[in-house]
Design an enzyme around this catalytic site. Structure first.
Site, short mmCIF file in Angstrom:
data_model
loop_
_atom_site.label_atom_id
_atom_site.label_comp_id
_atom_site.label_asym_id
_atom_site.label_seq_id
_atom_site.Cartn_x
_atom_site.Cartn_y
_atom_site.Cartn_z
N HIS A 138 0.80 -1.22 0.00
CA HIS A 138 0.00 0.00 0.00
C HIS A 138 0.83 1.27 0.00
CE1 HIS A 138 0.50 -0.48 4.44
NE2 HIS A 138 0.53 0.83 4.42
N GLU A 151 -2.80 10.28 -11.35
CA GLU A 151 -2.60 10.09 -12.78
C GLU A 151 -3.57 9.01 -13.25
OE1 GLU A 151 0.95 8.90 -15.95
OE2 GLU A 151 1.33 8.76 -13.80
#
Length: 178
Positions: free
Chosen positions: A25, A165
């Site tokens: 993560h 993004e």
């Protein structure tokens, strides 16, 4: 088969001792967890895997991921925690209690000076459809797919200003070519 990345200084073969290591993560701070959870679950289709409270330190961790099979998520708290930490591509949102009540608090996005952290990224099957989805959901754009020198790449912002993004893999084949 050899690829150009094999010739990059500093790159080394993975040692046998790292077999089984999984990138689990990335953590981002969330000023208001209700707003951030709504954003990541509604706009990006993530699922809350686990919520962990730490009252003695006054923070809560929220772990989100894209899940293909909800039935694979264990119901038992301990098993669910172990499951969460065994997944790939998890987003951890850390909420420091009371931050939502501080009108002056702003988290550094990593892109303003001094630069550091840059962004997270999602791959989507259809960039144009994703762009329309973001518009329909009032998502703030940093860069649209037809703007700037890098076409077919989107940057949006989450509720805390972190950059995300968004790419369509099939449109990325020409990136980095002269």
């Amino acid at each position: 088969m050899s690829i150009a990345e094999d010739q990059v200084p500093g790159e080394q073969a993975a040692p046998a001792e790292t077999q089984g290591f999984v990138f689990n993560h990335t953590m981002l701070r969330a000023k208001d967890p209700a707003v951030s959870l709504a954003f990541y679950t509604r706009v990006f289709g993530m699922r809350l895997l686990r919520k962990l409270d730490f009252p003695e330190m006054q923070f809560t961790l929220y772990f989100l991921a894209r899940v293909d099979d909800d039935s694979a998520i264990p119901e038992d708290d301990g098993e669910r925690t172990a499951y969460t930490f065994s997944q790939k591509g998890v987003l951890e949102l850390t909420h420091n209690w009371g931050s939502e009540d501080d009108p002056e608090l702003r988290y550094h996005d990593g892109n303003a000076e001094p630069q550091g952290f840059g962004h997270i990224c999602f791959a989507v099957p259809d960039l144009a459809a994703a762009e329309q989805w973001f518009d329909a959901n009032g998502v703030e754009f940093k860069k649209r797919s037809d703007q700037g020198k890098m076409k077919n790449v989107i940057f949006v912002k989450d509720p805390d200003g972190y950059w995300i993004e968004v790419v369509q893999p099939s449109l990325s084949k020409g990136l980095g070519r002269a």
